[in-house]
Design an enzyme around this catalytic site. Structure first.
Site, short mmCIF file in Angstrom:
data_model
loop_
_atom_site.label_atom_id
_atom_site.label_comp_id
_atom_site.label_asym_id
_atom_site.label_seq_id
_atom_site.Cartn_x
_atom_site.Cartn_y
_atom_site.Cartn_z
CD GLU A 157 -0.17 26.08 -21.28
OE1 GLU A 157 1.06 26.52 -20.67
OE2 GLU A 157 -1.16 25.45 -20.52
CE1 TYR A 158 -4.56 29.95 -28.05
CE2 TYR A 158 -2.16 30.10 -28.96
CZ TYR A 158 -3.29 30.79 -28.71
OH TYR A 158 -3.31 32.17 -29.17
NE ARG A 198 4.89 13.25 -12.06
CZ ARG A 198 4.33 13.21 -10.90
NH1 ARG A 198 4.79 12.35 -10.03
NH2 ARG A 198 3.22 13.78 -10.55
CG HIS A 238 3.64 21.87 -22.55
ND1 HIS A 238 2.83 22.34 -21.51
CD2 HIS A 238 4.20 23.12 -23.20
CE1 HIS A 238 2.85 23.58 -21.41
NE2 HIS A 238 3.70 23.99 -22.40
CE1 TYR A 289 3.63 22.25 -10.58
CE2 TYR A 289 6.14 21.53 -10.51
CZ TYR A 289 4.73 21.44 -11.12
OH TYR A 289 4.56 20.56 -12.03
CE1 TYR A 309 -0.01 27.75 -18.13
CE2 TYR A 309 -0.26 29.16 -16.25
CZ TYR A 309 0.25 28.05 -16.86
OH TYR A 309 1.48 27.66 -16.48
CE1 TYR A 334 10.13 11.48 -8.95
CE2 TYR A 334 12.31 10.74 -9.13
CZ TYR A 334 11.19 10.46 -8.51
OH TYR A 334 10.84 9.76 -7.32
CB ALA A 335 10.37 16.91 -15.29
CB THR A 373 -0.89 21.65 -23.05
OG1 THR A 373 -2.17 21.32 -23.30
CG2 THR A 373 -0.98 22.92 -22.41
P1 FAD Z 1 8.86 16.48 -11.71
O1 FAD Z 1 9.67 17.61 -11.61
O2 FAD Z 1 9.22 15.07 -12.03
O3 FAD Z 1 8.23 16.26 -10.27
C1 FAD Z 1 7.33 15.31 -9.91
C2 FAD Z 1 7.17 15.03 -8.53
O4 FAD Z 1 8.21 14.11 -8.35
C3 FAD Z 1 7.13 16.18 -7.52
O5 FAD Z 1 6.63 15.79 -6.59
C4 FAD Z 1 8.77 16.27 -7.05
O6 FAD Z 1 9.12 16.88 -6.08
C5 FAD Z 1 9.08 14.73 -7.08
N1 FAD Z 1 10.42 14.52 -7.61
C6 FAD Z 1 11.26 15.12 -8.60
N2 FAD Z 1 12.42 14.71 -8.82
C7 FAD Z 1 12.66 13.75 -7.70
C8 FAD Z 1 13.56 12.97 -7.21
N3 FAD Z 1 14.90 13.14 -7.63
N4 FAD Z 1 13.59 12.14 -6.25
C9 FAD Z 1 12.41 12.21 -5.70
N5 FAD Z 1 11.21 13.11 -5.87
C10 FAD Z 1 11.28 13.61 -7.13
N6 FAD Z 1 0.63 18.29 -17.56
C11 FAD Z 1 0.39 17.73 -18.35
O7 FAD Z 1 -0.10 16.38 -18.47
N7 FAD Z 1 0.44 18.24 -19.70
C12 FAD Z 1 0.98 19.38 -19.80
O8 FAD Z 1 1.22 20.06 -21.04
C13 FAD Z 1 1.29 20.04 -18.56
N8 FAD Z 1 1.90 21.47 -18.69
C14 FAD Z 1 2.26 21.94 -17.65
C15 FAD Z 1 2.93 23.34 -17.43
C16 FAD Z 1 3.30 24.03 -16.37
C17 FAD Z 1 3.93 25.40 -16.50
C18 FAD Z 1 2.97 23.19 -15.14
C19 FAD Z 1 3.44 24.12 -13.97
C20 FAD Z 1 2.52 22.08 -15.10
C21 FAD Z 1 1.99 21.37 -16.55
N9 FAD Z 1 1.45 20.17 -16.22
C22 FAD Z 1 1.14 19.45 -17.34
C23 FAD Z 1 1.46 19.53 -14.91
C24 FAD Z 1 2.62 18.49 -14.48
O9 FAD Z 1 2.52 17.47 -15.31
C25 FAD Z 1 2.18 18.01 -13.11
O10 FAD Z 1 2.35 19.11 -12.18
C26 FAD Z 1 3.17 17.00 -12.48
O11 FAD Z 1 2.29 16.27 -11.48
C27 FAD Z 1 4.38 17.30 -12.30
O12 FAD Z 1 5.32 17.46 -13.37
P2 FAD Z 1 6.80 18.16 -13.25
O13 FAD Z 1 7.33 18.14 -14.47
O14 FAD Z 1 6.91 19.11 -12.29
O15 FAD Z 1 7.43 16.80 -12.40
#
Ligand code: FAD
Length: 314
Positions: free
Chosen positions: A21-22, A111, A81, A153, A276, A130-131, A52
């Site tokens: 990852e970069y 997200r 990403h 996570y 990473y 959400y993601a 990222t």
């Molecule tokens: P989600 O899966 O959407 O979850 C976000 C929050 O919403 C969580 O608390 C979850 O429990 C809650 N949630 C999800 N669905 C629901 C629902 N239906 N109802 C109620 N609550 C819900 N960040 C960056 O800015 N750029 C990057 O390139 C980046 N790369 C990453 C790569 C990896 C491998 C990881 C692990 C993280 C990365 N992050 C990055 C950080 C990430 O964006 C944060 O951790 C962010 O806070 C959560 O993203 P997520 O996609 O897991 O969100």
């Protein structure tokens, strides 16, 4: 090539594989230096590279540029990403188009974190919450063109410590069309293996790719572990703390600790590791050497995209 196919190949053959990852650097010189380093690290043999997403303006543009550079000029399969932070649907579509045109076929749908000036994450008007919504949007707009990964996570996440709820949300992301999971960094292999068991109990069957953070210095190791709230096994601290002011010794001990963690993960049936790199080569190279995974006469480099081999680069 889709990442799920690469992961399936590693499962089928039993040959472990890895990726890097970069992140987009802040300065033009930093970008140039990184491209040169990525070209050198191509020779380590990563199956793919992740770039990222840095929310907002120039950094977001740079993510797209780096994907083009990796995919088109460096001969590296790229995974872009993409986050929903500060992004309306139009900007999401613009980024996806750029990835599509560059021949990129892999997206890690996230997200995103709240922007620095804000404490809590808020959805943008006309954006996604959400993601899982982003995953659904990519599938609806592009069918199967993009392979889609999502974040997992094993150590819990900042705004949600409830493991069961996080697993519910992980399942939703997969049900919406994600085909692999990349985890946050961690140092506790036993906890990761336990978590994988819970993921499987939920009926989530897609491959899980563990995020591995090599150790470069004691200060950065502690800072990142604290920032990500990840547990550090006691014996790690006992070995690293006494040499904390000697970077060479920290890297040397660190490579053994991280490689041993990788071996435990492999013993649990995982075949692909995601490093990473923090845009640096040395600490990652040392772990790969310790695992005996660097290309050699017995283990020739074979991940080159076909055009790169034909030009004699690979
Ligand atoms: P989600 O899966 O959407 O979850 C976000 C929050 O919403 C969580 O608390 C979850 O429990 C809650 N949630 C999800 N669905 C629901 C629902 N239906 N109802 C109620 N609550 C819900 N960040 C960056 O800015 N750029 C990057 O390139 C980046 N790369 C990453 C790569 C990896 C491998 C990881 C692990 C993280 C990365 N992050 C990055 C950080 C990430 O964006 C944060 O951790 C962010 O806070 C959560 O993203 P997520 O996609 O897991 O969100």
């Amino acid at each position: 090539m889709h990442i799920r196919e690469m992961l399936a190949e590693a499962e089928r053959t039993g040959d472990p594989s890895f990726s890097f990852e970069y992140f987009p650097p802040k300065t033009a010189q930093g970008v140039q230096n990184l491209y040169e380093r990525m070209e050198r690290m191509y020779n380590f043999g990563p199956k793919f590279v992740d770039i990222t997403w840095g929310a907002g303006g120039r950094i977001a543009e740079l993510t797209c540029e780096m994907v083009v550079q990796a995919q088109t000029y460096l001969g590296l399969e790229a995974c872009m990403h993409l986050t929903c932070t500060d992004m309306g649907e139009e900007r999401v579509n613009d980024a996806l188009q750029k990835a599509y045109k560059a021949g990129c076929t892999n997206i890690l749908a996230l997200r995103g974190d709240p922007p620095r000036e804000k404490e809590k994450w808020e959805a943008t008007d006309g954006g996604f919450r959400y993601a899982r919504d982003l995953v659904a949007h990519i599938r609806k707009s592009y069918g199967n063109h993009f392979d889609i990964g999502v974040a997992g996570y094993p150590e819990g996440c900042d705004d949600n410590k409830d493991e069961d709820l996080l697993l519910d949300h992980l399942k939703e992301k997969v049900d919406m069309g994600a085909s692999f999971i990349v985890t946050q960094m961690f140092y506790d292999a036993d906890n990761f293996v336990r978590w994988v068991g819970k993921v499987r109990e939920r009926g989530i069957t897609v491959p899980i790719v563990p995020g591995i953070m090599p150790i470069a210095t004691y200060a950065s190791f502690l800072r990142r572990a604290n920032h990500m709230n990840c547990k550090v096994p006691e014996d790690w601290m006992a070995k690293l703390e006494p040499v904390k002011n000697d970077d060479v010794a920290v890297r040397d001990i660190g490579k053994t600790l991280v490689a041993d963690m990788c071996r435990k993960i492999l013993a649990a049936g995982i075949r692909h590791l995601h490093f990473y790199t923090m845009n640096l080569a040395q600490a990652t190279r040392m772990v790969l050497e310790e695992l005996d995974w660097m290309p050699s006469a017995d283990r020739p480099l074979k991940q080159a995209l076909p055009w790169k081999q034909s030009l004699g680069f690979g």
